[in-house]
Design a protein around this motif. Structure first.
Motif, PDB file in Angstrom:
ATOM      1  N   LEU A  45      43.786  32.233  10.218  1.00 23.69           N
ATOM      2  CA  LEU A  45      44.914  31.429   9.763  1.00 23.69           C
ATOM      3  C   LEU A  45      44.809  29.977  10.240  1.00 23.69           C
ATOM      4  O   LEU A  45      45.108  29.050   9.492  1.00 23.69           O
ATOM      5  CB  LEU A  45      46.216  32.057  10.273  1.00 23.69           C
ATOM      6  N   GLU A  46      44.351  29.772  11.450  1.00 22.67           N
ATOM      7  CA  GLU A  46      44.216  28.421  12.006  1.00 22.67           C
ATOM      8  C   GLU A  46      43.299  27.563  11.132  1.00 22.67           C
ATOM      9  O   GLU A  46      43.573  26.392  10.873  1.00 22.67           O
ATOM     10  CB  GLU A  46      43.655  28.502  13.428  1.00 22.67           C
ATOM     11  N   PHE A  47      42.214  28.173  10.644  1.00 21.56           N
ATOM     12  CA  PHE A  47      41.274  27.436   9.794  1.00 21.56           C
ATOM     13  C   PHE A  47      41.903  27.122   8.438  1.00 21.56           C
ATOM     14  O   PHE A  47      41.700  26.035   7.901  1.00 21.56           O
ATOM     15  CB  PHE A  47      39.965  28.224   9.615  1.00 21.56           C
ATOM     16  N   VAL A  48      42.679  28.060   7.894  1.00 19.70           N
ATOM     17  CA  VAL A  48      43.371  27.826   6.614  1.00 19.70           C
ATOM     18  C   VAL A  48      44.264  26.596   6.739  1.00 19.70           C
ATOM     19  O   VAL A  48      44.262  25.716   5.876  1.00 19.70           O
ATOM     20  CB  VAL A  48      44.206  29.061   6.178  1.00 19.70           C
TER      21      VAL A  48
ATOM     22  N   ASP B 213      45.368  20.790   5.687  1.00 14.98           N
ATOM     23  CA  ASP B 213      45.610  19.429   6.175  1.00 14.98           C
ATOM     24  C   ASP B 213      44.478  18.484   5.746  1.00 14.98           C
ATOM     25  O   ASP B 213      44.726  17.355   5.320  1.00 14.98           O
ATOM     26  CB  ASP B 213      45.743  19.407   7.698  1.00 14.98           C
ATOM     27  N   TYR B 214      43.250  18.956   5.850  1.00 16.32           N
ATOM     28  CA  TYR B 214      42.071  18.149   5.530  1.00 16.32           C
ATOM     29  C   TYR B 214      42.071  17.709   4.060  1.00 16.32           C
ATOM     30  O   TYR B 214      41.752  16.565   3.741  1.00 16.32           O
ATOM     31  CB  TYR B 214      40.811  18.956   5.849  1.00 16.32           C
ATOM     32  N   TYR B 215      42.434  18.633   3.171  1.00 17.31           N
ATOM     33  CA  TYR B 215      42.410  18.324   1.743  1.00 17.31           C
ATOM     34  C   TYR B 215      43.769  17.901   1.201  1.00 17.31           C
ATOM     35  O   TYR B 215      43.891  17.577   0.024  1.00 17.31           O
ATOM     36  CB  TYR B 215      41.868  19.510   0.944  1.00 17.31           C
ATOM     37  N   GLY B 216      44.794  17.922   2.042  1.00 14.38           N
ATOM     38  CA  GLY B 216      46.119  17.486   1.620  1.00 14.38           C
ATOM     39  C   GLY B 216      46.772  18.407   0.598  1.00 14.38           C
ATOM     40  O   GLY B 216      47.409  17.951  -0.350  1.00 14.38           O
ATOM     41  N   VAL B 217      46.565  19.707   0.787  1.00 12.85           N
ATOM     42  CA  VAL B 217      47.156  20.698  -0.115  1.00 12.85           C
ATOM     43  C   VAL B 217      47.936  21.724   0.711  1.00 12.85           C
ATOM     44  O   VAL B 217      47.808  21.773   1.928  1.00 12.85           O
ATOM     45  CB  VAL B 217      46.079  21.424  -0.966  1.00 12.85           C
ATOM     46  N   SER B 218      48.715  22.550   0.018  1.00 10.35           N
ATOM     47  CA  SER B 218      49.476  23.592   0.713  1.00 10.35           C
ATOM     48  C   SER B 218      48.594  24.807   0.984  1.00 10.35           C
ATOM     49  O   SER B 218      47.591  25.031   0.299  1.00 10.35           O
ATOM     50  CB  SER B 218      50.680  24.022  -0.120  1.00 10.35           C
ATOM     51  N   CYS B 219      48.986  25.600   1.963  1.00 10.92           N
ATOM     52  CA  CYS B 219      48.273  26.849   2.247  1.00 10.92           C
ATOM     53  C   CYS B 219      48.389  27.804   1.061  1.00 10.92           C
ATOM     54  O   CYS B 219      47.437  28.516   0.735  1.00 10.92           O
ATOM     55  CB  CYS B 219      48.805  27.503   3.525  1.00 10.92           C
TER      56      CYS B 219
ATOM     57  N   LYS C  18      36.456  15.977  -3.380  1.00 13.29           N
ATOM     58  CA  LYS C  18      36.556  14.942  -2.347  1.00 13.29           C
ATOM     59  C   LYS C  18      35.241  14.174  -2.207  1.00 13.29           C
ATOM     60  O   LYS C  18      35.207  13.083  -1.644  1.00 13.29           O
ATOM     61  CB  LYS C  18      36.959  15.589  -1.013  1.00 13.29           C
ATOM     62  N   GLY C  19      34.161  14.764  -2.730  1.00  7.41           N
ATOM     63  CA  GLY C  19      32.859  14.099  -2.703  1.00  7.41           C
ATOM     64  C   GLY C  19      32.190  14.123  -1.341  1.00  7.41           C
ATOM     65  O   GLY C  19      31.468  13.198  -0.983  1.00  7.41           O
ATOM     66  N   VAL C  20      32.438  15.188  -0.575  1.00  6.83           N
ATOM     67  CA  VAL C  20      31.785  15.309   0.736  1.00  6.83           C
ATOM     68  C   VAL C  20      30.806  16.474   0.711  1.00  6.83           C
ATOM     69  O   VAL C  20      30.996  17.451  -0.017  1.00  6.83           O
ATOM     70  CB  VAL C  20      32.792  15.486   1.907  1.00  6.83           C
ATOM     71  N   THR C  21      29.757  16.336   1.495  1.00  7.67           N
ATOM     72  CA  THR C  21      28.769  17.403   1.597  1.00  7.67           C
ATOM     73  C   THR C  21      29.347  18.538   2.434  1.00  7.67           C
ATOM     74  O   THR C  21      30.312  18.351   3.181  1.00  7.67           O
ATOM     75  CB  THR C  21      27.478  16.905   2.284  1.00  7.67           C
ATOM     76  N   GLN C  22      28.722  19.682   2.302  1.00  3.19           N
ATOM     77  CA  GLN C  22      29.140  20.834   3.111  1.00  3.19           C
ATOM     78  C   GLN C  22      28.965  20.501   4.594  1.00  3.19           C
ATOM     79  O   GLN C  22      29.816  20.836   5.417  1.00  3.19           O
ATOM     80  CB  GLN C  22      28.278  22.038   2.726  1.00  3.19           C
TER      81      GLN C  22
ATOM     82  N   ALA D  34      31.879  18.161   5.640  1.00  2.00           N
ATOM     83  CA  ALA D  34      33.141  18.898   5.693  1.00  2.00           C
ATOM     84  C   ALA D  34      33.172  19.818   6.911  1.00  2.00           C
ATOM     85  O   ALA D  34      34.184  19.892   7.615  1.00  2.00           O
ATOM     86  CB  ALA D  34      33.344  19.700   4.410  1.00  2.00           C
ATOM     87  N   ALA D  35      32.071  20.497   7.170  1.00  2.00           N
ATOM     88  CA  ALA D  35      31.997  21.407   8.327  1.00  2.00           C
ATOM     89  C   ALA D  35      32.223  20.629   9.622  1.00  2.00           C
ATOM     90  O   ALA D  35      32.980  21.071  10.496  1.00  2.00           O
ATOM     91  CB  ALA D  35      30.644  22.114   8.349  1.00  2.00           C
ATOM     92  N   GLU D  36      31.586  19.477   9.714  1.00  2.00           N
ATOM     93  CA  GLU D  36      31.743  18.630  10.900  1.00  2.00           C
ATOM     94  C   GLU D  36      33.202  18.195  11.063  1.00  2.00           C
ATOM     95  O   GLU D  36      33.778  18.298  12.144  1.00  2.00           O
ATOM     96  CB  GLU D  36      30.834  17.401  10.741  1.00  2.00           C
ATOM     97  N   ASP D  37      33.809  17.732   9.972  1.00  2.00           N
ATOM     98  CA  ASP D  37      35.199  17.285   9.999  1.00  2.00           C
ATOM     99  C   ASP D  37      36.157  18.416  10.367  1.00  2.00           C
ATOM    100  O   ASP D  37      37.185  18.188  11.002  1.00  2.00           O
ATOM    101  CB  ASP D  37      35.610  16.707   8.639  1.00  2.00           C
ATOM    102  N   LEU D  38      35.812  19.626   9.939  1.00  2.00           N
ATOM    103  CA  LEU D  38      36.684  20.785  10.169  1.00  2.00           C
ATOM    104  C   LEU D  38      36.385  21.519  11.478  1.00  2.00           C
ATOM    105  O   LEU D  38      37.072  22.473  11.827  1.00  2.00           O
ATOM    106  CB  LEU D  38      36.569  21.762   8.993  1.00  2.00           C
ATOM    107  N   GLY D  39      35.340  21.072  12.176  1.00  2.00           N
ATOM    108  CA  GLY D  39      35.028  21.649  13.485  1.00  2.00           C
ATOM    109  C   GLY D  39      34.377  23.022  13.434  1.00  2.00           C
ATOM    110  O   GLY D  39      34.550  23.841  14.345  1.00  2.00           O
ATOM    111  N   VAL D  40      33.608  23.278  12.371  1.00  2.00           N
ATOM    112  CA  VAL D  40      32.851  24.535  12.272  1.00  2.00           C
ATOM    113  C   VAL D  40      31.409  24.202  11.921  1.00  2.00           C
ATOM    114  O   VAL D  40      31.103  23.086  11.518  1.00  2.00           O
ATOM    115  CB  VAL D  40      33.441  25.499  11.202  1.00  2.00           C
ATOM    116  N   SER D  41      30.523  25.184  12.049  1.00  2.00           N
ATOM    117  CA  SER D  41      29.125  24.952  11.674  1.00  2.00           C
ATOM    118  C   SER D  41      28.996  24.966  10.152  1.00  2.00           C
ATOM    119  O   SER D  41      29.832  25.557   9.440  1.00  2.00           O
ATOM    120  CB  SER D  41      28.228  26.043  12.265  1.00  2.00           C
TER     121      SER D  41
END
Length: 71
Positions: A46-49, A54-60, A16-20, A23-30
């Motif tokens: 499970l909630e994070f999975v 959803d963030y990467y547009g893939v299945s669990c 996706k070309g995003v920094t860690q 991505a952490a900011e977008d996903l709501g974690v440190s």
């Protein structure tokens, strides 16, 4: 041992070309926590999975290494 999940989330982030940090900011974690997930040091809930899928547009199942099909 690094899990499929750890390897896959790292790969998807790089694709996706995003920094860690971003991505952490977008996903709501440190960034430290995301780093631990990516290195397989910590396991996420499970909630994070679902959020990552959803963030990467893939299945669990893809994230967990249970399917080669991203959708």
């Amino acid at each position: 041992m690094v899990s499929d999940f750890s390897r896959i989330i790292t790969l998807l982030r790089k694709e996706k070309g995003v920094t860690q940090k971003q991505a952490a900011e977008d996903l709501g974690v440190s960034q430290a926590l995301l780093s631990h997930y990516e290195k397989g040091i910590r396991e996420c809930g499970l909630e994070f999975v679902v959020r990552v899928a959803d963030y990467y547009g893939v299945s669990c199942d893809y994230l967990l290494g249970r399917s080669a099909d991203r959708s």
